[in-house]
Write an enzyme that holds these catalytic residues in place. Structure first.
Site, PDB file in Angstrom:
ATOM      1  N   TYR A  56       2.549  -5.215  -3.191  1.00  0.00           N
ATOM      2  CA  TYR A  56       1.772  -3.984  -3.182  1.00  0.00           C
ATOM      3  C   TYR A  56       2.601  -2.708  -3.006  1.00  0.00           C
ATOM      4  CZ  TYR A  56      -1.303  -0.356  -1.194  1.00  0.00           C
ATOM      5  OH  TYR A  56      -1.947   0.822  -0.924  1.00  0.00           O
TER       6      TYR A  56
ATOM      7  N   GLY B   4       3.730   6.592   1.459  1.00  0.00           N
ATOM      8  CA  GLY B   4       3.171   7.285   2.620  1.00  0.00           C
ATOM      9  C   GLY B   4       2.504   8.564   2.179  1.00  0.00           C
TER      10      GLY B   4
ATOM     11  N   ASN C  91      11.674   4.148   8.327  1.00  0.00           N
ATOM     12  CA  ASN C  91      10.634   3.315   7.722  1.00  0.00           C
ATOM     13  C   ASN C  91      10.646   1.980   8.449  1.00  0.00           C
ATOM     14  OD1 ASN C  91      10.440   1.453   4.582  1.00  0.00           O
ATOM     15  ND2 ASN C  91       8.845   1.851   6.061  1.00  0.00           N
ATOM     16  N   GLY C  92       9.487   1.605   8.980  1.00  0.00           N
ATOM     17  CA  GLY C  92       9.412   0.329   9.701  1.00  0.00           C
ATOM     18  C   GLY C  92       8.665   0.502  10.986  1.00  0.00           C
TER      19      GLY C  92
ATOM     20  N   CYS D 109       6.670   3.703   5.129  1.00  0.00           N
ATOM     21  CA  CYS D 109       7.068   5.071   4.800  1.00  0.00           C
ATOM     22  C   CYS D 109       8.133   5.048   3.720  1.00  0.00           C
ATOM     23  CB  CYS D 109       7.628   5.761   6.033  1.00  0.00           C
ATOM     24  SG  CYS D 109       6.476   5.759   7.401  1.00  0.00           S
TER      25      CYS D 109
HETATM   26  O1  LIG Z   1      -8.827  -5.285   0.711  1.00  0.00           O
HETATM   27  P1  LIG Z   1      -8.466  -3.855   0.922  1.00  0.00           P
HETATM   28  O2  LIG Z   1      -8.435  -3.503   2.377  1.00  0.00           O
HETATM   29  O3  LIG Z   1      -9.312  -2.930   0.115  1.00  0.00           O
HETATM   30  O4  LIG Z   1      -6.953  -3.670   0.462  1.00  0.00           O
HETATM   31  C1  LIG Z   1      -6.442  -4.153  -0.735  1.00  0.00           C
HETATM   32  C2  LIG Z   1      -6.539  -3.132  -1.827  1.00  0.00           C
HETATM   33  O5  LIG Z   1      -5.851  -1.918  -1.456  1.00  0.00           O
HETATM   34  C3  LIG Z   1      -4.782  -1.670  -2.336  1.00  0.00           C
HETATM   35  O6  LIG Z   1      -5.142  -0.693  -3.304  1.00  0.00           O
HETATM   36  P2  LIG Z   1      -4.859   0.859  -3.130  1.00  0.00           P
HETATM   37  O7  LIG Z   1      -6.035   1.616  -3.562  1.00  0.00           O
HETATM   38  O8  LIG Z   1      -4.336   1.147  -1.766  1.00  0.00           O
HETATM   39  O9  LIG Z   1      -3.608   1.173  -4.101  1.00  0.00           O
HETATM   40  P3  LIG Z   1      -3.338   0.953  -5.653  1.00  0.00           P
HETATM   41  O10 LIG Z   1      -4.002   2.092  -6.383  1.00  0.00           O
HETATM   42  O11 LIG Z   1      -1.847   1.013  -5.754  1.00  0.00           O
HETATM   43  O12 LIG Z   1      -3.857  -0.357  -6.081  1.00  0.00           O
HETATM   44  C4  LIG Z   1      -4.508  -2.979  -3.010  1.00  0.00           C
HETATM   45  O13 LIG Z   1      -3.922  -2.787  -4.287  1.00  0.00           O
HETATM   46  C5  LIG Z   1      -5.877  -3.604  -3.106  1.00  0.00           C
HETATM   47  O14 LIG Z   1      -6.559  -3.068  -4.223  1.00  0.00           O
HETATM   48  N1  LIG Z   2       5.171   2.883   7.880  1.00  0.00           N
HETATM   49  C1  LIG Z   2       6.248   3.251   8.509  1.00  0.00           C
HETATM   50  O1  LIG Z   2       7.354   2.934   8.115  1.00  0.00           O
HETATM   51  C2  LIG Z   2       6.009   4.029   9.772  1.00  0.00           C
HETATM   52  C3  LIG Z   2       7.241   4.533  10.506  1.00  0.00           C
HETATM   53  C4  LIG Z   2       6.935   4.853  11.961  1.00  0.00           C
HETATM   54  N2  LIG Z   2       6.665   3.628  12.694  1.00  0.00           N
HETATM   55  C5  LIG Z   2       5.763   5.824  12.060  1.00  0.00           C
HETATM   56  O2  LIG Z   2       4.678   5.420  12.436  1.00  0.00           O
HETATM   57  O3  LIG Z   2       5.914   6.969  11.740  1.00  0.00           O
HETATM   58 MG   LIG Z   3      -5.356  -1.593  -5.322  1.00  0.00          MG
END
Ligand SMILES: O=P(O)(O)OC[C@H]1O[C@H](OP(=O)(O)OP(=O)(O)O)[C@H](O)[C@@H]1O
Ligand SMILES: NC(=O)CC[C@H](N)C(=O)O
Ligand SMILES: [Mg+2]
Length: 507
Positions: free
Chosen positions: A258, A28, A101-102, A2
Site C-alpha cells: 500500500y 503523509g 519516518n517510523g 511519513c
Molecule cells: O479497510 P480500510 O480501513 O478502508 O483501508 C484499506 C483501504 O485504504 C487504502 O486506500 P486509500 O484511500 O488510503 O488510498 P489509495 O487511493 O492509494 O488506494 C487501501 O488502498 C484500501 O483501499
Molecule cells: N508515520 C511516521 O513515520 C510517523 C513519524 C513519527 N512517529 C510521528 O508521529 O510524527
Molecule cells: Mg485504496
C-alpha cells in the site's frame, strides 16, 4: 508512514525539497516541513496541511541555503498538533535538525532517561523529538568542537543501542553537513543517490523512496543498509558506515502492498513488480477456491489496487473495467485521522459507473482491507448500482494485528479481521465471497527478481503478529491501544491544539 528527504547541493535547495515532498505526499498528508541551512543559520517552515498549502512564496523565499531536509507527516505517536510537525530542532550541540519516518517502541523509557540522566528537555509528545535528543546527547558526549565522520558514526552507534523500533532518519548538523540513518532492522525504507551540477560537482540526496530521486534527476546509488549511516560533510564528501549490529534485514512488507508508489524500488525490489505478482498469485488462489466462478468483470478500487487487479483479471481471463471514478482532489483515506473523516471521504472520493455493475457478477479488488471502511461502502455502492453478485479479493492477507512501526493501526479491535475468520470478514463487509492473498505468496511477490522467491525476510507483523524487534508484548500493545485508539487520539489532539504547544520558528 511519513516521507523524508534531504539534499546537499551547490545551489538553493528550497524548490527541490518542495518538489521532493510533493512526490512523497502519498506517505503523509497531515503536516509538512522544510529546514534549510545557510552560513550557520537554519531556516524552518513547518505546519499542518498538504505541501501545497504549507509553503507559500513568502515561506519559500526565506528557506535559504544549499543544504536542507524535509518531511511529510502521518502521525503515529504524540498528537496532530502543528508543533509536532517535522523537522525538529535542538540547539545543542552545534544545532541539529531531524526528520523521522517510523515509530519508536521505547519512547517512554527514553523520555525518562533523557530527563533524569541526560538532563534534556523534550517539549512535545512526539517520538521524533525524543530521537533527535538522543542523537544530540550522544553527539555531545563525543566532546568535539569540530565533529568529524568518526564522531557522528560513534554517536549513531550509541543511538542504535538506545532506540528501539523503526526509524529512517534524515538530519542536518549546522556547519557540518547532512546524514541519513536507517534502523538496524531496516524496517522503513531509505535510499540515496547523486547528480552532477553544471560545474561537475557531485550533489547528494537521501529520501524515503526512489521516486523522489528520479523526479529530481538524481541517480540512485543504493538503499541505505539496515544499521547504516550515510554522512555528507559540509565540503560535500560522502562517508558511509554500518554502525548497527548485524541483524537480518526485515523491512516492512506493507510498503509493497500500500504505502509506496508503484514506480519506487525498495531494497532492490520493484514495488510495481511486487503488485503485478500479487495479482497473479491472487488469481491462482481464486481459481483454486472457486474453479467454477461466474465473474463477469474485475473492477479495481482505485488507487492502490489497480496494478494487482489488472494482472489478476489477465490471469483469470476475465474483463477488466474501471468501475469507479476517483476524485483526484481527495487524498488517501486510510491515512486520514479519525474514522468519521475516513468514512465520509470514501464517498467523496469514489463514484461508481452504473453501466459496469448493472446485472453483472463483479469481482472487486483492493490492495488490503484494514478497518473495512472502504470495502463496506464500495460493496454497497456496487449493489446500489445494480450488481447481481459482488465478490471481493484482497491482494494482501487479512490484517489482524496492530502495527507498532509507523503505520497507524494501534487498536486491534478497530481492524475488521481481528477475531474474525476470513469467511466472517466476507459476511461483515457484505460480499458474496471474499478471497485473501496468502502470506507466503505476498512474501514471494515482494522478493527482488535476483533472489530466490520467498528467501527474503520481511516485517509482516500486521498479518502474523510477529514483531521483529522482539520487544513487543501484550502489555505494550494494551497501552498503545488505550492511548492511540481513534477516540483517545481525538481527545488528545483537541487538548494539544487548544494548549498550543508551539515552540518552532516559522519561516
Ligand atoms: O479497510 P480500510 O480501513 O478502508 O483501508 C484499506 C483501504 O485504504 C487504502 O486506500 P486509500 O484511500 O488510503 O488510498 P489509495 O487511493 O492509494 O488506494 C487501501 O488502498 C484500501 O483501499
Ligand atoms: N508515520 C511516521 O513515520 C510517523 C513519524 C513519527 N512517529 C510521528 O508521529 O510524527
Ligand atoms: Mg485504496
Amino acid at each position: 508512514m511519513c516521507g523524508i528527504a534531504g539534499i546537499h547541493a551547490y545551489s538553493p535547495v528550497n524548490q527541490s525539497l518542495y518538489d521532493a515532498l510533493t512526490v512523497l505526499q502519498h506517505r503523509g498528508q497531515d503536516a509538512a516541513g522544510i529546514v534549510t541551512e545557510q552560513d550557520g543559520k537554519f531556516f524552518l517552515r513547518k505546519s499542518n496541511g498538504l505541501v501545497r498549502d504549507v509553503f507559500h512564496t513568502r515561506h519559500m523565499t526565506r528557506l535559504k541555503g544549499n543544504t536542507g531536509i524535509g518531511h511529510v507527516r502521518y502521525p503515529t505517536a504524540g498528537s496532530a498538533s502543528s508543533a509536532e510537525s517535522q523537522p525538529f530542532y535542538v540547539n545543542s550541540p552545534y544545532g541539529i535538525v531531524l526528520a523521522h519516518n517510523g515509530n519508536l517502541t521505547n519512547q517512554q523509557q527514553l523520555v525518562r532517561d533523557l530527563f533524569k540522566a541526560d538532563l534534556r528537555h523534550v517539549n512535545t509528545t512526539s517520538d521524533s523529538e525524543v530521537l533527535l535528543n538522543v542523537f544530540a546527547h550522544e553527539l555531545q558526549l563525543q566532546g568535539k568542537l569540530q565533529p568529524t565522520e568518526v564522531d557522528i558514526f560513534a554517536a549513531v552507534e550509541s543511538l542504535f543501542k538506545r532506540c528501539r523500533g523503526a526509524y529512517a532518519v534524515v538530519a542536518m548538523i549546522s556547519g557540518y553537513g547532512m546524514l541519513g540513518i536507517r534502523d538496524p532492522y531496516g524496517i522503513r525504507p531509505l535510499v540515496y543517490g547523486q547528480r552532477t551540477d553544471s560545474r561537475g560537482r557531485t550533489e547528494y540526496m537521501i529520501a524515503s523512496e526512489s521516486v523522489a530521486l528520479d523526479a529530481l534527476g538524481f541517480t540512485i546509488i543504493r538503499d541505505v543498509q539496515p544499521g547504516e549511516v550515510v554522512y555528507i560533510n559540509a565540503q560535500g564528501e560522502l562517508f558511509t558506515k554500518k554502525c548497527g549490529p548485524s541483524l537480518t534485514q526485515t523491512s516492512c512488507i506493507f510498503e509493497y502492498v500500500y504505502f509506496a508508489r508503484p514506480d519506487s524500488f525498495i531494497d532492490g525490489s520493484s514495488v510495481y513488480r511486487a503488485r503485478v505478482r500479487m495479482g497473479e498469485y491472487l488469481a491462482n488462489k481464486i481459481m483454486q477456491e472457486h474453479p467454477e466462478h461466474d465473474i463477469d468483470v474485475v473492477i479495481p478500487i482505485p488507487e492502490s489496487s489497480r496494478t494487482s487487479a489488472l494482472e489478476l483479471a489477465n490471469h483469470l481471463g476475465v474483463k477488466f473495467r474501471e468501475g469507479f471514478v476517483k476524485n483526484r482532489y481527495i487524498g488517501r483515506t486510510f491515512i486520514m485521522p479519525g474514522q468519521a473523516m475516513r468514512k465520509k471521504s470514501v464517498k467523496q472520493k469514489l463514484n461508481p459507473i452504473g453501466l459496469e455493475f448493472k446485472d453483472k457478477n463483479v469481482l472487486l479488488v483492493d490492495d488490503s482491507i484494514v478497518r473495512g471502511t472502504t470495502c463496506q461502502q464500495i460493496i454497497e455502492m456496487a449493489r446500489e448500482s445494480g450488481a447481481n453478485k459482488v465478490y471481493f479479493a484482497s491482494a494482501a492477507p487479512a490484517i489482524r494485528y496492530p502495527n507498532v512501526y509507523g503505520i497507524d493501526m494501534p487498536a486491534k479491535y478497530e481492524l475488521i479481521a481481528h477475531d474474525r475468520t476470513d469467511q466472517e470478514v466476507g459476511t461483515a463487509i457484505g460480499a458474496d465471497w471474499l478471497v485473501y492473498q496468502d502470506l507466503e505468496d505476498l512474501i514471494k511477490a515482494a522478493t527482488p527478481s535476483d533472489e530466490v522467491d520467498g528467501a527474503r525476510e520481511f516485517d509482516c507483523s500486521v498479518f502474523n503478529g510477529k514483531y521483529v524487534t522482539g520487544d513487543i508484548d501484550e502489555q505494550y500493545l494494551a497501552a498503545l491501544e488505550a492511548s492511540r485508539n481513534d477516540s483517545a487520539r481525538e481527545t488528545k489532539d483537541k487538548e494539544d491544539k487548544s494548549a498550543m504547544i508551539d515552540l518552532h520558528n516559522n519561516a
